[in-house]
Motif scaffolding. Sequence first.
Motif, mmCIF file in Angstrom:
data_model
loop_
_atom_site.group_PDB
_atom_site.id
_atom_site.type_symbol
_atom_site.label_atom_id
_atom_site.label_comp_id
_atom_site.label_asym_id
_atom_site.label_seq_id
_atom_site.Cartn_x
_atom_site.Cartn_y
_atom_site.Cartn_z
ATOM 1 N N SER A 1 0.829 -1.210 0.000
ATOM 2 C CA SER A 1 0.000 0.000 0.000
ATOM 3 C C SER A 1 0.860 1.257 0.000
ATOM 4 C CB SER A 1 -0.931 0.012 1.209
ATOM 5 O OG SER A 1 -1.849 -1.053 1.114
ATOM 6 N N THR A 2 1.963 1.223 0.749
ATOM 7 C CA THR A 2 2.880 2.364 0.772
ATOM 8 C C THR A 2 3.504 2.576 -0.594
ATOM 9 O OG1 THR A 2 3.355 2.033 3.122
ATOM 10 C CG2 THR A 2 4.969 3.304 1.857
ATOM 11 N N ILE A 3 3.931 1.488 -1.237
ATOM 12 C CA ILE A 3 4.503 1.587 -2.586
ATOM 13 C C ILE A 3 3.473 2.175 -3.548
ATOM 14 C CG2 ILE A 3 5.381 0.268 -4.554
ATOM 15 C CD1 ILE A 3 6.513 -1.758 -2.448
ATOM 16 N N LEU A 4 2.243 1.650 -3.491
ATOM 17 C CA LEU A 4 1.185 2.155 -4.375
ATOM 18 C C LEU A 4 0.895 3.631 -4.090
ATOM 19 C CD1 LEU A 4 -1.144 -0.961 -4.244
ATOM 20 C CD2 LEU A 4 -0.002 -0.080 -6.302
ATOM 21 N N TYR A 5 0.815 4.004 -2.824
ATOM 22 C CA TYR A 5 0.549 5.395 -2.447
ATOM 23 C C TYR A 5 1.639 6.314 -2.991
ATOM 24 C CZ TYR A 5 -0.229 9.562 0.330
ATOM 25 O OH TYR A 5 -0.434 10.860 0.722
ATOM 26 N N ASN A 6 2.905 5.874 -2.869
ATOM 27 C CA ASN A 6 4.026 6.671 -3.368
ATOM 28 C C ASN A 6 4.004 6.814 -4.891
ATOM 29 O OD1 ASN A 6 5.016 7.216 -0.817
ATOM 30 N ND2 ASN A 6 6.396 5.461 -0.826
ATOM 31 N N GLU A 7 3.271 5.939 -5.558
ATOM 32 C CA GLU A 7 3.089 6.027 -7.008
ATOM 33 C C GLU A 7 1.808 6.774 -7.366
ATOM 34 O OE1 GLU A 7 3.377 2.070 -8.599
ATOM 35 O OE2 GLU A 7 5.441 1.841 -7.907
ATOM 36 N N GLY A 8 1.152 7.366 -6.364
ATOM 37 C CA GLY A 8 -0.041 8.160 -6.598
ATOM 38 C C GLY A 8 -1.329 7.374 -6.663
ATOM 39 N N ILE A 9 -1.307 6.123 -6.190
ATOM 40 C CA ILE A 9 -2.496 5.272 -6.231
ATOM 41 C C ILE A 9 -3.068 5.172 -4.823
ATOM 42 C CG2 ILE A 9 -3.363 2.956 -6.732
ATOM 43 C CD1 ILE A 9 -0.915 2.742 -8.703
ATOM 44 N N GLN A 10 -4.320 5.580 -4.649
ATOM 45 C CA GLN A 10 -4.977 5.516 -3.340
ATOM 46 C C GLN A 10 -5.359 4.081 -3.009
ATOM 47 O OE1 GLN A 10 -5.301 7.806 -1.078
ATOM 48 N NE2 GLN A 10 -4.613 9.543 -2.281
ATOM 49 N N VAL A 11 -5.091 3.671 -1.788
ATOM 50 C CA VAL A 11 -5.398 2.313 -1.340
ATOM 51 C C VAL A 11 -6.072 2.400 0.024
ATOM 52 C CG1 VAL A 11 -4.409 0.087 -0.708
ATOM 53 C CG2 VAL A 11 -3.387 1.393 -2.552
ATOM 54 N N ASP A 12 -7.108 1.617 0.207
ATOM 55 C CA ASP A 12 -7.793 1.539 1.494
ATOM 56 C C ASP A 12 -7.690 0.103 1.980
ATOM 57 O OD1 ASP A 12 -9.377 2.000 3.720
ATOM 58 O OD2 ASP A 12 -11.250 1.794 2.608
ATOM 59 N N ILE A 13 -6.826 -0.134 2.955
ATOM 60 C CA ILE A 13 -6.676 -1.496 3.455
ATOM 61 C C ILE A 13 -7.528 -1.671 4.706
ATOM 62 C CG2 ILE A 13 -4.381 -1.774 2.467
ATOM 63 C CD1 ILE A 13 -3.211 -1.441 5.255
#
Length: 145
Positions: A94-106
């Motif tokens: 999720s952190t990797i995705l967030y750093n790529e500008g992708i919102q994630v809700d875990i």
Amino acid sequence: MNVKYINPFLASSIHVIEAMMQVKPSVGQVALRAVENRGDSLGQFQGDVVFSFPQRVALRIVSVMMGGYPVSELDEMCCSAIAELGNMISGNASTILYNEGIQVDITPPDIVSDHSRYVQKKAITIPLDLSDIGNFNIYMFASGL
């Protein structure tokens, strides 16, 4: 499914497993497959990501996480350790995705031994081999597969 969603889970899985168990996982052939309904496996479900461990592999993973302490049954502590492993992998991804500008809700992990709601649904499957510990699969679901 776009590889930008798959790679963070793969990279996170390798990183977390290496850090927690001092084992470098080898990655099998990534494929589009249906989830297997095995009576001897448990899975950690996180949204549309399933970490599916055969019971014997889950017991070995927990044993390694606990410094080699023998684990012989899937008790509450064992399930908690497997859930935490899934949580660490998902959190890192999720952190990797967030750093790529992708919102994630875990959401908090769930341990589920009945895979019937996922059986025969198509998923991107990432098999990981943990050497002497055993193998497990990461299933990633996307609509339209």
